[in-house]
Scaffold this active site. Sequence first.
Site, PDB file in Angstrom:
ATOM      1  N   ASP A 119     -62.782-100.493 -28.574  1.00 38.62           N
ATOM      2  CA  ASP A 119     -63.786-100.908 -27.586  1.00 38.62           C
ATOM      3  C   ASP A 119     -63.921 -99.772 -26.576  1.00 38.62           C
ATOM      4  O   ASP A 119     -63.069 -98.879 -26.512  1.00 38.62           O
ATOM      5  CB  ASP A 119     -63.337-102.206 -26.888  1.00 38.62           C
ATOM      6  CG  ASP A 119     -64.289-102.626 -25.779  1.00 38.62           C
ATOM      7  OD1 ASP A 119     -65.520-102.563 -25.996  1.00 38.62           O
ATOM      8  OD2 ASP A 119     -63.833-102.988 -24.669  1.00 38.62           O
ATOM      9  N   SER A 120     -64.981 -99.833 -25.776  1.00 38.77           N
ATOM     10  CA  SER A 120     -65.154 -98.842 -24.724  1.00 38.77           C
ATOM     11  C   SER A 120     -64.018 -98.910 -23.695  1.00 38.77           C
ATOM     12  O   SER A 120     -63.757 -97.938 -23.002  1.00 38.77           O
ATOM     13  CB  SER A 120     -66.488 -99.083 -24.021  1.00 38.77           C
ATOM     14  OG  SER A 120     -66.542-100.423 -23.564  1.00 38.77           O
ATOM     15  N   CYS A 149     -66.765-103.701 -29.516  1.00 39.52           N
ATOM     16  CA  CYS A 149     -67.711-103.454 -28.430  1.00 39.52           C
ATOM     17  C   CYS A 149     -69.136-103.757 -28.905  1.00 39.52           C
ATOM     18  O   CYS A 149     -69.580-103.210 -29.917  1.00 39.52           O
ATOM     19  CB  CYS A 149     -67.596-101.983 -28.037  1.00 39.52           C
ATOM     20  SG  CYS A 149     -68.712-101.461 -26.742  1.00 39.52           S
ATOM     21  N   GLU A 208     -64.226-107.461 -14.252  1.00 37.80           N
ATOM     22  CA  GLU A 208     -63.116-106.513 -14.125  1.00 37.80           C
ATOM     23  C   GLU A 208     -62.434-106.637 -12.761  1.00 37.80           C
ATOM     24  O   GLU A 208     -61.267-106.336 -12.605  1.00 37.80           O
ATOM     25  CB  GLU A 208     -63.606-105.081 -14.359  1.00 37.80           C
ATOM     26  CG  GLU A 208     -64.116-104.911 -15.773  1.00 37.80           C
ATOM     27  CD  GLU A 208     -63.949-103.525 -16.336  1.00 37.80           C
ATOM     28  OE1 GLU A 208     -63.794-102.575 -15.564  1.00 37.80           O
ATOM     29  OE2 GLU A 208     -64.000-103.414 -17.589  1.00 37.80           O
TER      30      GLU A 208
HETATM   31  N1  DGL Z   1     -67.568-103.271 -24.261  1.00 30.42           N
HETATM   32  C1  DGL Z   1     -68.912-103.303 -23.736  1.00 30.42           C
HETATM   33  C2  DGL Z   1     -69.757-104.265 -24.592  1.00 30.42           C
HETATM   34  O1  DGL Z   1     -69.267-105.162 -25.243  1.00 30.42           O
HETATM   35  C3  DGL Z   1     -68.944-103.695 -22.274  1.00 30.42           C
HETATM   36  C4  DGL Z   1     -68.403-102.638 -21.358  1.00 30.42           C
HETATM   37  C5  DGL Z   1     -69.170-101.332 -21.440  1.00 30.42           C
HETATM   38  O2  DGL Z   1     -70.300-101.237 -20.951  1.00 30.42           O
HETATM   39  O3  DGL Z   1     -68.636-100.403 -22.000  1.00 30.42           O
HETATM   40  O4  DGL Z   1     -70.950-104.120 -24.639  1.00 30.42           O
END
Ligand code: DGL
Length: 270
Positions: free
Chosen positions: A15-16, A78, A157
């Site tokens: 994930d990011s 993500c 967050e």
């Molecule tokens: N993980 C991202 C998503 O599910 C959310 C956080 C981001 O913008 O990186 O779209």
Amino acid sequence: MNLSPLPNSPLGVFDSGVGGLTVVRALREILPNESIIYLGDTARVPYGSKSPDTIRRFSVEDTQFLVAHGVKAVVVACNTATAHALTTLQTTFRVPIIGVLGPGVEATLADPACERVGIIGTAGTIRSHAYQHEIAMRRPDILIEAKATPLLVPFIEEGWIDHPALKSVLRDYLKPLLDKGIDTLVLACTHYPLLVPVLKRMLGQKVRLVDSASTCAAHVKAQLEEAGLLRTAKSKPTLELFLTDHSEQAENLAKRFLGGDFGRVKKATL
Ligand code: DGL
């Protein structure tokens, strides 16, 4: 490159940031015998506001890292990365690559009563039209109202999940969707499963919530079963957590998303 995935190899998830641990949480519930290597690109989060090219490049690097660690499949936890990079990843790598979008759409359309769908996600996810396109392709009769909701990730967050300010932002974001009479709301972002309690209180019974974490986990299980890749080892499965930037804040946040503890966080260099 891992040419022949083995059942006892770990599952890779990226994930990011640490939001994708909502998917790991769901995976561990439904696949308690799987070992998992998680990569959170905390040094470059958020992806939601980046350009499609950058999101694709980051996603390829994340996948390369996991593949180099011998994973048998990669889960793109993500939504933004799935929306922009899934096809690129599937054509670049040999291991199965599973994104959150397909399972989310599947779960959305599983209810035959679904006629008016609202979608919320990052600006990148909504701008990609990936969810809208996938739903419209399969059910052209469905009304779709999508809304980018970029303020939700920072609120979550910050831990402001029950804060009046969040509720006020949510009311504002959801108004155009509710005005269209949506019966289903797709939570197209890793972070949003944490909003389910507040959304349920705000929307009551009249809007069904589709949470991509649990639907993705169910899809991963089915895929592993089909490919004969379920872990058979009797030893205790492991969870390894790699972050590209390691801070105390990221670690605390990770605990909240995972809903539990993990071992030592390792630093990833991509
Ligand atoms: N993980 C991202 C998503 O599910 C959310 C956080 C981001 O913008 O990186 O779209």
